[in-house]
Design a protein around this motif. Structure first.
Motif, mmCIF file in Angstrom:
data_model
loop_
_atom_site.group_PDB
_atom_site.id
_atom_site.type_symbol
_atom_site.label_atom_id
_atom_site.label_comp_id
_atom_site.label_asym_id
_atom_site.label_seq_id
_atom_site.Cartn_x
_atom_site.Cartn_y
_atom_site.Cartn_z
ATOM 1 N N GLY A 245 0.712 -1.304 -0.073
ATOM 2 C CA GLY A 245 0.043 0.164 -0.053
ATOM 3 C C GLY A 245 0.923 1.176 0.090
ATOM 4 N N ILE A 246 2.127 0.984 -0.481
ATOM 5 C CA ILE A 246 2.975 2.236 -0.194
ATOM 6 C C ILE A 246 2.575 3.346 -1.185
ATOM 7 N N TYR A 247 1.842 3.212 -2.370
ATOM 8 C CA TYR A 247 1.668 4.201 -3.325
ATOM 9 C C TYR A 247 0.289 4.498 -3.193
ATOM 10 N N ASP A 248 -0.539 3.927 -2.355
ATOM 11 C CA ASP A 248 -1.838 4.532 -1.490
ATOM 12 C C ASP A 248 -1.570 5.823 -0.647
ATOM 13 N N LEU A 249 -0.405 5.471 0.227
ATOM 14 C CA LEU A 249 0.338 6.406 0.852
ATOM 15 C C LEU A 249 0.557 7.597 0.126
ATOM 16 N N LEU A 250 1.397 7.515 -0.982
ATOM 17 C CA LEU A 250 1.763 8.415 -1.740
ATOM 18 C C LEU A 250 0.622 9.309 -2.319
ATOM 19 N N ASN A 271 12.533 -1.057 3.799
ATOM 20 C CA ASN A 271 13.355 -0.996 2.240
ATOM 21 C C ASN A 271 12.562 -2.100 1.491
ATOM 22 N N GLY A 272 13.064 -2.089 -0.035
ATOM 23 C CA GLY A 272 12.111 -3.394 -0.599
ATOM 24 C C GLY A 272 12.437 -2.881 -2.003
ATOM 25 N N PRO A 273 11.906 -3.787 -2.979
ATOM 26 C CA PRO A 273 11.925 -3.470 -4.473
ATOM 27 C C PRO A 273 11.615 -2.123 -4.894
ATOM 28 N N GLU A 274 10.596 -1.438 -4.320
ATOM 29 C CA GLU A 274 10.091 -0.101 -4.726
ATOM 30 C C GLU A 274 10.560 1.055 -4.250
ATOM 31 N N GLU A 275 11.694 0.932 -3.261
ATOM 32 C CA GLU A 275 12.223 1.970 -2.452
ATOM 33 C C GLU A 275 12.687 3.111 -3.438
ATOM 34 N N GLU A 276 13.268 2.793 -4.574
ATOM 35 C CA GLU A 276 13.942 3.872 -5.217
ATOM 36 C C GLU A 276 12.859 4.485 -5.897
ATOM 37 N N ASN A 277 11.924 3.583 -6.575
ATOM 38 C CA ASN A 277 10.736 4.144 -7.429
ATOM 39 C C ASN A 277 9.867 5.093 -6.583
ATOM 40 N N LEU A 278 9.583 4.767 -5.097
ATOM 41 C CA LEU A 278 8.693 5.621 -4.419
ATOM 42 C C LEU A 278 9.529 6.971 -3.984
ATOM 43 N N LYS A 279 10.788 6.771 -3.711
ATOM 44 C CA LYS A 279 11.496 7.851 -3.477
ATOM 45 C C LYS A 279 11.771 9.002 -4.536
ATOM 46 N N ASN A 280 12.015 8.372 -5.915
ATOM 47 C CA ASN A 280 11.636 9.484 -6.951
ATOM 48 C C ASN A 280 10.464 10.031 -7.202
ATOM 49 N N ALA A 281 9.438 9.360 -7.034
ATOM 50 C CA ALA A 281 7.867 10.039 -6.881
ATOM 51 C C ALA A 281 7.824 10.923 -5.836
ATOM 52 N N VAL A 282 8.174 10.753 -4.709
ATOM 53 C CA VAL A 282 7.954 11.729 -3.627
ATOM 54 C C VAL A 282 8.698 12.836 -4.145
ATOM 55 N N ASN A 285 6.885 14.688 -7.081
ATOM 56 C CA ASN A 285 5.731 15.252 -6.982
ATOM 57 C C ASN A 285 5.998 16.412 -5.526
ATOM 58 N N GLY A 286 6.990 16.688 -5.343
ATOM 59 C CA GLY A 286 7.327 17.681 -4.173
ATOM 60 C C GLY A 286 6.558 17.446 -2.797
ATOM 61 N N VAL A 287 6.723 16.296 -2.242
ATOM 62 C CA VAL A 287 5.891 15.766 -1.128
ATOM 63 C C VAL A 287 6.851 15.544 0.007
ATOM 64 N N GLU A 288 8.358 15.760 -0.164
ATOM 65 C CA GLU A 288 8.989 15.315 0.749
ATOM 66 C C GLU A 288 8.816 15.574 2.157
ATOM 67 N N SER A 289 8.141 16.714 2.547
ATOM 68 C CA SER A 289 7.894 17.304 3.872
ATOM 69 C C SER A 289 6.756 16.627 4.293
ATOM 70 N N ILE A 290 6.005 16.097 3.678
ATOM 71 C CA ILE A 290 4.691 15.388 3.804
ATOM 72 C C ILE A 290 4.948 13.907 4.075
ATOM 73 N N MET A 291 5.996 13.245 3.108
ATOM 74 C CA MET A 291 5.972 11.913 3.200
ATOM 75 C C MET A 291 7.686 11.783 3.224
ATOM 76 N N GLN A 292 7.886 11.175 4.459
ATOM 77 C CA GLN A 292 9.409 11.246 4.659
ATOM 78 C C GLN A 292 9.617 9.610 4.649
ATOM 79 N N LEU A 293 10.863 9.410 4.080
ATOM 80 C CA LEU A 293 11.146 7.750 3.903
ATOM 81 C C LEU A 293 12.463 7.749 4.414
ATOM 82 N N HIS A 294 12.447 6.908 5.441
ATOM 83 C CA HIS A 294 13.559 6.755 6.252
ATOM 84 C C HIS A 294 14.501 5.477 6.123
ATOM 85 N N GLY A 295 14.045 4.715 5.110
ATOM 86 C CA GLY A 295 14.841 3.474 4.724
ATOM 87 C C GLY A 295 14.774 2.399 5.981
ATOM 88 N N TYR A 296 15.677 1.401 5.418
ATOM 89 C CA TYR A 296 15.749 0.391 6.560
ATOM 90 C C TYR A 296 16.052 0.830 8.024
#
Length: 414
Positions: A245-250, A271-282, A285-296
């Motif tokens: 559901g990570i893209y639902d969160l996006l 972490n996981g197979p979609e980590e880089e894709n999600l990071k790029n999408a965040v 779309n300029g939502v780094e302050s709303i959706m923060q990815l902390h990795g493993y």
């Protein structure tokens, strides 16, 4: 004990003469975790710092020590490694690169054959095999009739909210024999898994021992109460996979941006197979302050983010075969309410502390987050629900270890 179970055990003991005084040799095929690292920690008397829950493999080591028996434990972790002591053989044995189609099924069958071969080499009496190890149905082809097989089920047999697919129907049909009369027992993580087992076997299944995730009380005693200040921190912890559901969160983050809502912040740990894709999408779309990815996050970091959080969100999609989702239990133990989709079997155990939402619905995620963050009475009610639900996860009698010990003793060992 039901009449059916009594007849099952009688047949089992007639087929395999079990001397009551015999000390069994146990073998645990544990799935993909780094079991060698866990064992190294266990030898030092500490829990694996990569996990919040007490790992099933360390519970296996504890049980072998308690019973005074020899134990072999193998995982499919890609990091090859091996430790051997007087009492234990512990190994990371990779399956190799992931396959698809027919090659995938052949890989699962061949890995199970390798596991049984190693079990025979160590003169194993009881083979405990997790569902992530490989297909169950080939086990009777390779295992001698004197070797007892215990299945450890951690995921549903098919996604809870969807019909069984053709491929899964075939696998379930092939597994029916071992579920019914070849397994000595079945370790079962949730009521949803038990219901599906009953459906597959028509109720004629091997004895089932339920268990739930098990935790150390002291680990959560250090977590502070939720912060009183804004923003409202909503925590996701898990694999970076679409089905989680990570893209639902996006989508939630994008809706918050459009509404200019700076009151809610999403924190994602994992972490996981979609980590880089999600990071790029965040970033795109300029939502780094709303959706923060902390990795493993290892255990100390995870505890830090739990301490910063106000609530958890578990947006598992309908395509995933969720078995329990330990994150739900961890939220409860931390005194944090949970927003979770209806496909999470854990909801049956903690419903009073959860806002349940439909899967695959980003708007429902958003509305639940807004309600929980803006309605103090709702938040207080769900938080109080957490306190009344915690003890079940601290109770060792509910653990995987206790369930396995019951099966072993039912086999008249010990």
């Amino acid at each position: 004990m039901t009449q059916k179970t009594s007849h099952y055990k009688k047949t089992l003991f007639q087929a395999v003469k079990i001397p009551e005084s015999k000390t069994p040799r146990l073998f645990y095929a544990a799935g993909p975790g780094d079991i060698v690292t866990t064992f190294s920690c266990w030898q030092k008397g500490i829990d694996d710092p990569h996990q919040i829950a007490v790992t099933y493999s360390s519970q296996f080591f504890d049980l072998c020590k308690h019973l005074g028996v020899h134990g072999t434990a193998i995982s499919s972790c890609q990091r090859q490694d091996h430790i051997e002591t007087a009492q234990f053989i512990v190994e990371n044995l990779s399956k190799g690169p992931s396959r698809s189609g027919i090659a995938y099924h052949l890989q699962q069958i061949n890995y199970v054959r390798t596991i049984v071969k190693k079990a025979k080499a160590t003169k194993t009496d009881i083979l405990i095999i997790a569902d992530s190890t490989g297909h169950f149905f080939p086990l009777p082809w390779f295992a001698p009739h004197t070797m007892h097989i215990v299945l450890s089920l951690h995921c549903t047999l098919w996604p809870k909210s969807k019909q069984n697919s053709f491929n899964r129907k075939i696998i379930s049909k092939l597994n029916r024999t071992i579920f019914s009369n070849k397994a000595a027992g079945i370790l079962c993580l949730s009521d949803d898994i038990r219901r599906q087992l009953t459906e597959v076997t028509g109720g004629n299944n091997a004895p089932i021992q339920p268990f739930i995730p098990y935790y150390r009380r002291e680990l959560f005693s250090s977590i502070p109460p939720p912060p009183k200040k804004n923003p409202f921190n909503l925590l996701f912890a898990g694999r970076m996979e679409t089905s989680k559901g990570i893209y639902d969160l996006l989508e939630v983050a994008l809706m918050l941006k459009r509404r200019k809502n700076n009151h809610i912040v999403l924190h994602l740990c994992g972490n996981g197979p979609e980590e880089e894709n999600l990071k790029n999408a965040v970033h795109k779309n300029g939502v780094e302050s709303i959706m923060q990815l902390h990795g493993y996050c290892n255990q100390p970091d995870m505890l830090k983010y739990i301490g910063m959080s106000h609530a958890f969100i578990v947006p598992t999609r309908s395509s995933f075969e969720e078995g329990f989702n330990k994150v739900v239990a961890e939220a409860i133990l931390a005194g944090r309410p949970v927003i979770a989709t209806s496909v999470c079997p854990a909801l049956n155990y903690v419903r009073n502390a959860v806002l349940e939402i439909p899967p695959d619905d980003a708007l429902a995620c958003l509305n639940a987050a807004i309600d929980l963050s803006s309605l103090p009475e709702l938040y207080r009610t769900k938080q109080q629900g957490c306190l009344a639900l915690q003890e079940q996860f601290y109770d060792a009698s509910n653990s995987w270890k206790a369930a396995l010990e019951r099966i072993i003793r039912d086999l008249q060992y010990g």
